[in-house]
Enzyme design. Structure first.
Site, PDB file in Angstrom:
ATOM      1  N   TYR A 120       0.840  -1.197   0.000  1.00  0.00           N
ATOM      2  CA  TYR A 120       0.000   0.000   0.000  1.00  0.00           C
ATOM      3  C   TYR A 120       0.881   1.256   0.000  1.00  0.00           C
ATOM      4  O   TYR A 120       1.830   1.378   0.774  1.00  0.00           O
ATOM      5  CB  TYR A 120      -0.922   0.033   1.230  1.00  0.00           C
ATOM      6  CG  TYR A 120      -1.652   1.356   1.345  1.00  0.00           C
ATOM      7  CD1 TYR A 120      -2.734   1.636   0.519  1.00  0.00           C
ATOM      8  CD2 TYR A 120      -1.218   2.342   2.231  1.00  0.00           C
ATOM      9  CE1 TYR A 120      -3.375   2.864   0.575  1.00  0.00           C
ATOM     10  CE2 TYR A 120      -1.849   3.570   2.301  1.00  0.00           C
ATOM     11  CZ  TYR A 120      -2.928   3.829   1.469  1.00  0.00           C
ATOM     12  OH  TYR A 120      -3.555   5.049   1.518  1.00  0.00           O
ATOM     13  N   ARG A 383     -13.472  29.126  48.537  1.00  0.00           N
ATOM     14  CA  ARG A 383     -13.628  28.003  49.463  1.00  0.00           C
ATOM     15  C   ARG A 383     -13.614  26.652  48.754  1.00  0.00           C
ATOM     16  O   ARG A 383     -13.097  25.672  49.299  1.00  0.00           O
ATOM     17  CB  ARG A 383     -14.919  28.187  50.265  1.00  0.00           C
ATOM     18  CG  ARG A 383     -15.225  27.093  51.266  1.00  0.00           C
ATOM     19  CD  ARG A 383     -16.137  27.582  52.393  1.00  0.00           C
ATOM     20  NE  ARG A 383     -17.269  28.312  51.894  1.00  0.00           N
ATOM     21  CZ  ARG A 383     -18.489  27.787  51.656  1.00  0.00           C
ATOM     22  NH1 ARG A 383     -18.690  26.497  51.872  1.00  0.00           N
ATOM     23  NH2 ARG A 383     -19.488  28.545  51.233  1.00  0.00           N
ATOM     24  N   LYS A 484     -12.955  48.635  36.425  1.00  0.00           N
ATOM     25  CA  LYS A 484     -14.230  48.311  35.783  1.00  0.00           C
ATOM     26  C   LYS A 484     -14.001  47.808  34.357  1.00  0.00           C
ATOM     27  O   LYS A 484     -14.674  46.886  33.883  1.00  0.00           O
ATOM     28  CB  LYS A 484     -15.159  49.522  35.796  1.00  0.00           C
ATOM     29  CG  LYS A 484     -16.578  49.212  35.316  1.00  0.00           C
ATOM     30  CD  LYS A 484     -17.481  50.429  35.419  1.00  0.00           C
ATOM     31  CE  LYS A 484     -17.821  50.758  36.859  1.00  0.00           C
ATOM     32  NZ  LYS A 484     -18.718  49.715  37.436  1.00  0.00           N
ATOM     33  N   GLU A 512     -12.716  11.930   1.669  1.00  0.00           N
ATOM     34  CA  GLU A 512     -11.895  11.121   0.759  1.00  0.00           C
ATOM     35  C   GLU A 512     -12.629   9.851   0.324  1.00  0.00           C
ATOM     36  O   GLU A 512     -12.299   8.751   0.733  1.00  0.00           O
ATOM     37  CB  GLU A 512     -10.559  10.783   1.454  1.00  0.00           C
ATOM     38  CG  GLU A 512      -9.428  10.410   0.524  1.00  0.00           C
ATOM     39  CD  GLU A 512      -9.336   8.900   0.359  1.00  0.00           C
ATOM     40  OE1 GLU A 512      -9.485   8.444  -0.789  1.00  0.00           O
ATOM     41  OE2 GLU A 512      -9.119   8.208   1.370  1.00  0.00           O
ATOM     42  N   ASN A 515     -13.688   6.865   2.392  1.00  0.00           N
ATOM     43  CA  ASN A 515     -12.667   6.006   2.996  1.00  0.00           C
ATOM     44  C   ASN A 515     -12.329   6.502   4.396  1.00  0.00           C
ATOM     45  O   ASN A 515     -12.180   5.720   5.333  1.00  0.00           O
ATOM     46  CB  ASN A 515     -11.418   5.986   2.110  1.00  0.00           C
ATOM     47  CG  ASN A 515     -10.277   5.196   2.726  1.00  0.00           C
ATOM     48  OD1 ASN A 515     -10.434   4.026   3.041  1.00  0.00           O
ATOM     49  ND2 ASN A 515      -9.134   5.842   2.897  1.00  0.00           N
TER      50      ASN A 515
END
EC number: 4.3.1.24
Length: 743
Positions: A120, A383, A484, A512, A515
């Site tokens: 492949y 806390r 602020k 693709e 696939n």
């Protein structure tokens, strides 16, 4: 169900100055059989502090000249950061074991090609086109490159006809990402499972050494068959594709890219000959997760710092808000609810608050009357911070392990076993492990941001910050709205973090020819995480700036309250000594000082003159009650005492105003030094002094105190410029040594 006996609980490592992590061992009572649930709840302790310190030391060693050595197995996240961001030198492990492994796998590929074996990506097409065949593997590799060189990049650096909506070079990846990817790909290839030559890996290192960085498209990878498109641009630079451009030359500015030239020109300039790729090598370079892993590693390197910085700022926030150290007591976390991240986080903050003069370090029990009207506990952002941060620590530790493993894996297809000669077809290029790590990390960054924002909002809000002025104004609040803007900007930052926290992986699309019907989107997830880091660092920078202002105001408040106590005592003696004995004077002075402090805390939104008038007036009713109480059986004396109240109040108000004005002038002019809160701090002091002394960011308010006599921005830079200095120190790592030294 297993019952845990209290007397069988033992703590193997108590909290200490070394910030070690507690482990709690619970022994079941023998009267009931062990529970499989109970036996499974002994999670591994976290130690993010140790991870951070070790990574920092390792990075410093690379910056000092130690090379990053690639052997396929020991690449660390710190090493990726060093090579990617600090140009650390890179060496290949050229031991016989490593080179023989490469040679064996390469020989397998060469033999099979010569034998006409179908492999492949060497004799077949790619992906959904793998049903095609060819006996020309080099031409096949060229076709692969041609197909993948499809990314969108700016075509020229010439002036544009129209101003763009975004930076055109934002279409290209930052150089650090590309350098990190090249490093990780080399480390994967050197493992000897991809069938490439030693010379190819050497050539990649030649580019790193010469500081030649391919210009790689930002977008276009789905990180499924690896990061094919981005890696194809690295490959193109290696073999000298004239259409592939690179960054080259010296960095002359923090803004904008380096010179961009063709890969051919850059290779010639550095006397590097282009390499002719052999069969399988085209695919060997492309078919991996290197870009996803690079971005993830760089993100995690900074995420660790920001996570610890959040813990440090929580400790400093507890000081600025006059919170209590008891929130982080070992019993709560190590004994009662021993989640490992929670334990470590509480341990860090507990130790950082040791010796603080602002935080309550020793809680005292009080009667109902003594603490009437006071918030009995700190609010949730302080806390419950260990419970909130702890799970993020645990996820971050897990992500570090995942990405470190990814950086030392073979992410290719097909894989070649040089020992057996077998070629394996699989999917190690599927980067879902990276995606999951990034999704967790990004969500954790949002949670940290939410915590920081909540603490910052509480610090700025006068109804919640225990007596500090609104917007942390150091002068009259009617003409000073200092923080602020930070409050508003912080809301924008945390909102964006919430948006960015959404998962990328839920948007995967089939690609693709179907696939790649599933893919990971790991690189996109990593990019989003980098953006989250940037936004969180803006938020943390803003909070650290606000904390330093609040600490200075708390120091001023401390002096003010001590001064007001003295004024109240002196004025009570002056006004009422003819009518009260020493015991009554002492008793009423204590009552009055308490009333004045409460009044100061509740009038912080008022300008100084009105505030002091109101504070003095708060003594009227207690005075009347006291002077007409049991101490006065003589009506005439009581009446005479009552007539002194208006003058007494006026003197308190006038002297209080003068004292406050004097303290404001002293603090804002540098009369108390450049870091006036230092004397009240202990372990967090280096961070505060880094901002005040190293970065030179002064307490805000001098322009306001002087009624802007020289205009705005003349006597001081903008608030944003100061916050920017902190942000740059975080971004560039300048703050890291300070944080390391805290532990």
């Amino acid at each position: 169900m297993t019952i845990l006996s209290a007397d069988t609980l033992s703590i193997t490592r108590p909290y200490s100055n070394s910030l070690s992590t507690l482990k709690v061992i619970a022994t079941p009572v023998t009267e009931s059989p062990p529970s499989p649930v109970a036996s499974s709840i002994s999670p591994n302790a976290t130690n993010l502090v140790e991870e951070f310190i070790n990574a920092h030391k390792e990075l410093q060693s690379y910056k000092s000249g130690r090379p990053v050595v690639l052997d396929g197995h020991t690449l660390s996240i710190a090493a990726v950061a060093a090579a990617a961001r600090y140009d650390a030198g890179v060496e290949l492990d050229d031991s016989p074991l490593v080179k023989d492994r490469l040679l064996q796998s390469r020989q397998v590929v060469a033999d099979k090609v010569e034998q006409g074996t179908s492999i492949y990506g060497v004799t077949t097409g790619f992906g959904g086109s793998a049903d095609t065949r060819t006996d020309q593997p080099i031409l096949l590799g060229n076709a692969l490159m041609q197909m993948q060189h499809s990314g969108i990049l700016p075509s020229s650096s010439k002036p544009l006809d129209a101003l763009p909506l975004q930076d055109p070079f934002g279409l290209a990846m930052p150089e650090s990402w590309v350098r990190g990817a090249m490093l990780i790909r080399m480390n994967s290839l050197i493992r000897g499972h991809s069938g490439v030559r030693w010379e190819l890996i050497e050539k990649m290192n030649d580019l790193l050494r010469a500081n030649i960085t391919p210009v790689v498209p930002l977008r276009g990878s789905i990180s499924a068959s690896g990061d094919l498109q981005p890696l194809s641009y690295v490959a193109g630079a290696l073999y000298g594709n004239p259409s592939i451009r690179v960054f080259d030359g010296e960095r002359t500015s923090a803004l904008g890219p380096r010179k961009i030239v063709s890969s051919v020109e850059a290779l010639e300039a550095h006397s590097i000959s282009p390499i002719s790729l052999a069969c399988k090598e085209h695919l060997g370079i492309l078919n991996g997760t290197a870009f996803s892993a690079s971005v993830a590693a760089l993100a995690l390197h900074d995420a660790v710092h920001l996570t610890l910085l959040t813990q440090v700022l929580t400790a400093m926030g507890a000081e600025a808000l006059a919170g209590t150290r008891g929130n982080f007591d070992p019993f709560i976390h190590a004994v009662a609810r021993p989640h490992p991240g929670q334990i470590e986080t509480a341990d860090v903050i507990w130790n950082l608050l040791e010796g603080s003069k602002f935080a309550t370090t020793e809680e005292e029990e009080m009667t109902i009357d003594e603490d009437k009207g006071h918030l009995r506990q700190d609010r949730y952002p302080l806390r419950t911070s260990p419970q909130f941060i702890g799970p993020q620590v645990e996820d971050l530790i897990a992500s570090l392990a995942t990405i470190t493993l990814e950086c030392n894996s073979t992410t290719d297809n097909p894989l070649v076993d040089g020992e057996t000669g077998k070629v394996h077809n699989g999917g190690n290029f599927q980067a879902m492990a990276v995606t999951n790590a990034m999704e967790k990390t990004r969500l954790s960054l949002h949670h940290l941001g939410k915590l920081v924002f909540s603490q910052c909002a509480e610090l700025i809000n006068p109804t919640m910050n225990r007596g500090l002025p609104p917007s942390l104004a150091a002068t009259d609040p009617s003409l000073n709205y200092h923080a602020k803007g930070i409050d508003i900007a912080s809301a924008a930052y945390v909102a964006e973090l919430g948006y960015l926290a959404n998962p990328v992986s839920t948007h995967i699309q089939s690609a693709e020819m179907h696939n790649q019907a599933i893919n990971s989107m790991a690189l996109v997830s990593g990019r989003a995480t980098i953006t989250s880091l940037e936004v969180l660092s803006l938020l943390i920078s803003s909070y650290l700036y606000a904390i330093c202002q609040a600490l200075d105001l708390r120091a001023l408040q401390h002096e003010l309250y001590e001064g007001l106590d003295a004024i109240v005592k002196e004025e009570i003696i002056a006004a009422f000594s003819p009518f009260l004995d020493d015991y009554e004077i002492t008793r009423f002075t204590a009552i009055s000082c308490h009333i004045v402090r409460d009044a100061m805390d509740s009038t912080s939104t008022m300008d100084a003159k009105d505030r002091m008038t109101s504070v003095a007036a708060s003594l009227t009713t207690p005075l009347v009650d006291f002077l007409t109480g049991e101490a006065f059986s003589d009506v005439v004396s009581a009446g005479q005492a009552l007539t002194t109240i208006p003058a007494f109040r006026a003197r308190i108000a006038a002297r209080g105003y003068e004292l406050l004005d004097e303290l404001r002038r002293a603090y804002l002019s540098g009369g108390r030094g450049l870091a006036p809160a230092s004397r009240f701090l202990n372990k967090t002091r280096p961070v505060y002094e880094f901002v005040r002394l190293t970065l030179g960011i002064k307490m805000h308010g001098a322009e306001n105190y002087n009624d802007f006599e020289n205009g705005v921005g003349v006597d001081d830079v903008t608030t944003g410029q100061n916050v920017s200095l902190i942000h740059e120190a975080i971004r560039d790592g300048k703050l890291q040594p300070i944080i390391v030294d805290l532990f």
